[in-house]
Design a protein around this motif. Structure first.
Motif, PDB file in Angstrom:
ATOM      1  N   GLY A  59      32.775  41.042  28.511  1.00 59.54           N
ATOM      2  CA  GLY A  59      32.143  40.688  30.092  1.00 59.54           C
ATOM      3  C   GLY A  59      33.199  39.761  30.758  1.00 59.54           C
ATOM      4  N   GLY A  60      32.445  38.965  31.277  1.00 60.55           N
ATOM      5  CA  GLY A  60      32.882  37.853  31.771  1.00 60.55           C
ATOM      6  C   GLY A  60      33.314  38.200  33.431  1.00 60.55           C
ATOM      7  N   PRO A  61      33.844  37.253  34.142  1.00 58.69           N
ATOM      8  CA  PRO A  61      34.232  37.344  35.556  1.00 58.69           C
ATOM      9  C   PRO A  61      35.323  38.212  35.432  1.00 58.69           C
ATOM     10  CG  PRO A  61      34.798  35.052  34.831  1.00 58.69           C
ATOM     11  CD  PRO A  61      34.116  35.847  33.644  1.00 58.69           C
ATOM     12  N   GLY A  62      35.803  38.876  36.766  1.00 56.79           N
ATOM     13  CA  GLY A  62      36.746  39.842  36.722  1.00 56.79           C
ATOM     14  C   GLY A  62      38.148  39.145  36.935  1.00 56.79           C
ATOM     15  N   GLY A  63      38.044  38.174  37.732  1.00 56.41           N
ATOM     16  CA  GLY A  63      39.138  37.263  38.570  1.00 56.41           C
ATOM     17  C   GLY A  63      39.590  37.757  39.657  1.00 56.41           C
ATOM     18  N   LYS A  64      40.727  37.205  40.148  1.00 59.21           N
ATOM     19  CA  LYS A  64      41.012  37.884  41.448  1.00 59.21           C
ATOM     20  C   LYS A  64      42.447  38.532  41.113  1.00 59.21           C
ATOM     21  CE  LYS A  64      39.260  35.069  45.096  1.00 59.21           C
ATOM     22  NZ  LYS A  64      38.642  33.911  44.593  1.00 59.21           N
ATOM     23  N   PRO A  65      42.771  39.648  41.829  1.00 58.74           N
ATOM     24  CA  PRO A  65      43.955  40.257  41.641  1.00 58.74           C
ATOM     25  C   PRO A  65      45.231  39.519  42.270  1.00 58.74           C
ATOM     26  CG  PRO A  65      42.827  41.332  43.433  1.00 58.74           C
ATOM     27  CD  PRO A  65      41.967  40.356  42.860  1.00 58.74           C
ATOM     28  N   LYS A  66      46.432  39.587  41.649  1.00 60.03           N
ATOM     29  CA  LYS A  66      47.464  38.868  42.209  1.00 60.03           C
ATOM     30  C   LYS A  66      48.183  39.536  43.693  1.00 60.03           C
ATOM     31  CE  LYS A  66      48.811  36.920  37.931  1.00 60.03           C
ATOM     32  NZ  LYS A  66      47.887  37.925  36.984  1.00 60.03           N
ATOM     33  N   ASN A  67      48.086  40.885  43.430  1.00 57.20           N
ATOM     34  CA  ASN A  67      48.538  41.670  44.442  1.00 57.20           C
ATOM     35  C   ASN A  67      47.875  43.008  44.565  1.00 57.20           C
ATOM     36  OD1 ASN A  67      50.037  43.118  46.353  1.00 57.20           O
ATOM     37  ND2 ASN A  67      52.058  42.675  45.274  1.00 57.20           N
ATOM     38  N   ALA A  68      46.818  42.615  45.446  1.00 52.27           N
ATOM     39  CA  ALA A  68      45.541  43.284  45.681  1.00 52.27           C
ATOM     40  C   ALA A  68      46.180  44.869  46.334  1.00 52.27           C
ATOM     41  CB  ALA A  68      44.471  43.320  46.485  1.00 52.27           C
ATOM     42  N   GLY A  69      47.236  44.696  47.172  1.00 51.65           N
ATOM     43  CA  GLY A  69      47.824  45.787  47.934  1.00 51.65           C
ATOM     44  C   GLY A  69      48.355  46.982  47.032  1.00 51.65           C
ATOM     45  N   LYS A  70      49.333  46.279  46.196  1.00 52.28           N
ATOM     46  CA  LYS A  70      50.001  47.102  45.478  1.00 52.28           C
ATOM     47  C   LYS A  70      49.242  47.791  44.049  1.00 52.28           C
ATOM     48  CE  LYS A  70      53.990  46.160  42.334  1.00 52.28           C
ATOM     49  NZ  LYS A  70      54.042  45.090  41.243  1.00 52.28           N
ATOM     50  N   THR A  71      48.478  46.859  43.783  1.00 53.36           N
ATOM     51  CA  THR A  71      47.554  47.485  42.880  1.00 53.36           C
ATOM     52  C   THR A  71      46.768  48.777  43.333  1.00 53.36           C
ATOM     53  OG1 THR A  71      47.071  45.281  41.835  1.00 53.36           O
ATOM     54  CG2 THR A  71      45.702  46.882  40.995  1.00 53.36           C
TER      55      THR A  71
END
Ligand code: ATP
Ligand code: MG
Length: 606
Positions: free
Chosen positions: A17-29
């Protein structure tokens, strides 16, 4: 976390579980995630059409109340209303709503199909890629870490694709649609409603931030609790043998209390959101009703219009909250996707498509190590300047204390790792000049750690050569002295092994691993500690079997029991990654050095 470090197992970070964190490059992903959906373009378009239809029917259905009230309940000319007209209009309204229900149903069904197909492809890509990664990758990434790519991260992506994307779209068009209809009904009342939005958003953000923080804390403790349970359950024997039950219970009690406290706070913060939003909704409702009532009295608005407007204003802020909450889920899914794609992007070790590489053929088994130097990490040399020549059919033995580098040499022969300097060649061909598949197909190996797969004994032995017949399997088992114990099992060769052969003894597992190597026709054989877990009598049996096994094969043997290596053509004594002695058993005894001390048991303990 105060009691984390006590008791067996000690601290464990959050692994589940745990938090998902933030994406580094949201657009690309996002683009990449969408590329998995692009195969279902047509169906996706249909899904979005259904979403639009659903939203339109919901907004339109509500809008129909205006003419219903104004025409059939309170006709403008003051005449009595018409029940039949009213019923007819209500039936029409029901039909419009029904269209909405049907389109929601279709949209949900289709989206689930699309999402699950996409997830299947992502799981496949991930698993296939894991098979191509070098052993080195597994050294630096824990098993739990890789598992959580398949579980947590893919779950998050699934949730996002199946629900959030559609909800987001539906939210946006609902808000825009409602806004347009509200303006068309009454710009003044719209102003009142819209002015309330920033207030509501402030409250949502404040509570949302707080509840997310508490949720993250709760997930962390949950991870610790889960990790602790897993560790203690798998280590039950050790806990019992060392009488740690009480302390384990105490530590668990501590974690468990902490989880309870965190959960109470997180759930409270989460639970407060709903009622609070309701309250804010009611305030907006009351404000709009008051202003709208006044407008009606002043003849600037009609009752039907006000009823419809009140409906709209009540649902106007809902999608806005949802969108702001969904952004968090979507970002956490994108962070998960990023981690999954990072694994898929790891450089694979396969060199199948490299045209500059050749194949080994007609291997006789002459293996030469020429000044081989290697370290798992570049700056930490493990093997230094190792030279050896094994003629076809010879038996080379490695002896030396734990950590000397014996297993490491075998890792280099199979190219699980590449050497830093020097060269290794088979029949004169540098092993870096041939495909890894081709190299490995010429080497049979009994690993230091045994591994058996779920399946019958027959299948497990056949893993060494898939086209082997049943007779060949049995004869390999005989060679490895495994035949007699297999026969004594109730189902013989058809006995199903589960959980890495948990229903067998360690020695028996070892024998099956030897049989697996025996069935392969590979001209080069590596036996790492192959007889470490068997009794002396079985060891004798195996030795006979191994003599048969080694016939005409170049063999590298690693054994702590020196009796096993006595008849080797060359014994290499390794210490701290260096060859300190080499020769036959007799030569080394005559030398009176390290081997002599090891053999006669006169070695001083270090
Ligand atoms: N995957 C790895 N990554 C980094 N270092 C490693 C790795 N595997 C082994 N080592 C290190 O390399 C050295 C040699 O290990 P190796 O497994 O070859 O020893 P060994 O001679 O086979 O010992 P044993 O008799 O206990 O099996 C050890 O110091 C070990 O710590
Ligand atoms: Mg070893």
């Amino acid at each position: 976390m105060s009691q984390n470090a006590k008791g067996p197992g000690g601290p464990r970070g959050p692994r589940h579980g745990g938090p998902g964190g933030k994406p580094k490059n949201a657009g690309k992903t996002m683009k990449r995630l969408l590329s998995y959906l692009s195969a279902y373009k047509l169906r996706l378009i249909l899904v979005f059409c259904f979403v639009v239809l659903n939203t339109a029917s919901s907004l339109g259905g509500s809008y129909m109340l205006r003419p219903i009230i104004n025409t059939y309940i309170f006709p403008p000319d003051g005449s009595p209303g018409s029940v039949t007209g009213l019923l007819g209009a209500l039936a029409l309204m029901a039909a419009v709503y029904l269209i909405g229900v049907a389109s929601t149903y279709l949209q949900t069904r289709m989206m689930i199909g699309i999402a699950q197909n996409a997830m299947e492809r992502i799981r496949n890509d991930l698993f296939t890629h894991l098979q191509k990664l070098p052993i080195r990758y597994y050294d630096t990434h824990t098993h739990g870490d890789l598992m959580s790519r398949f579980t947590n991260d893919i779950d998050r992506m699934d949730e996002c694709v199946s629900n959030n994307v559609v909800q987001l779209f539906s939210g946006v068009i609902t808000v825009s649609g409602t806004l347009i209809l509200m303006i068309s009904l009454s710009p003044w009342l719209t102003l009142v409603t819209v002015l309330m939005v920033p207030v509501i958003l402030q409250v949502v953000n404040f509570i949302g931030r707080r509840s997310r923080k508490l949720f993250v804390a709760q997930q962390e403790v949950l991870g610790t609790v889960n990790g602790y349970i897993e560790e203690i359950v798998t280590g039950q024997k050790v806990v019992k043998v060392f009488c740690h039950e009480d302390s384990v219970e105490r530590v668990f009690g501590g974690h468990n209390r902490e989880l309870r406290d965190k959960q109470i706070r997180a759930m409270f913060a989460g639970g407060v959101m709903g009622p609070l939003m309701n309250g804010m909704g009611q305030i907006t409702y009351a404000l709009v009703a008051t202003v709208g009532g006044v407008l009606c009295v002043l003849q600037h608005f009609d009752i039907g219009g006000l009823t419809v407007f009140l409906n709209y204003s009540r649902q106007f802020s809902r999608p806005i909250n949802e969108i702001s909450q969904q952004m968090t889920t979507i970002f956490s899914a994108l962070a998960g996707a990023e981690r999954v794609f990072a694994v898929i992007d790891e450089a694979p070790e396969t060199d199948r498509d490299d045209p500059s590489l050749g194949e080994l053929s007609q291997v006789r088994g002459r293996v030469v190590l020429d000044h081989v130097t290697f370290g798992y990490e570049p700056d930490k040399t493990i093997l230094k300047d190792i030279c050896l020549t094994a003629e076809p059919g010879q038996k080379i033995a490695f002896v030396g204390s734990t950590g000397a580098g014996k297993t490491t040499i075998t890792n280099l022969l199979t190219r699980f790792y590449d050497i830093q300097s020097g060269s290794i060649s088979i029949d004169g061909t540098d092993i870096r000049a041939v495909h890894k598949d081709s190299l490995r197909s010429h080497i049979a190996m009994v690993l230091q750690d045994t591994h058996l797969f779920t399946g019958t004994i027959m299948e497990n032995i056949r893993y060494g050569r898939l086209d082997a017949t049943d007779e060949e399997v049995i004869s390999a088992a005989k060679t490895a002295s495994a035949h007699s114990f297999i026969q004594r099992l109730p189902n013989g060769y058809q006995t199903v092994l589960e959980g890495d052969g948990a229903n067998l003894s360690q020695g028996q597992r070892q024998l099956l691993n030897i049989a697996r190597a025996a069935i392969s026709h590979a001209p080069i054989l590596i036996l790492d500690e192959a007889t470490s877990s068997v009794d002396t009598r079985t060891e004798k049996h195996i030795e006979h079997g191994m003599d048969r096994l080694m016939k005409n094969r170049t063999t590298f043997v690693i054994a702590h029991r020196l009796s096993t290596v006595k008849n080797a053509d060359c014994i290499i004594v390794l210490e701290h990654g260096e060859t300190i002695e080499r020769g036959t058993h007799e030569e080394l005894l005559a030398l009176g050095g390290r081997y002599y001390s090891l053999y006669t048991g006169k070695l001083e303990l270090d």
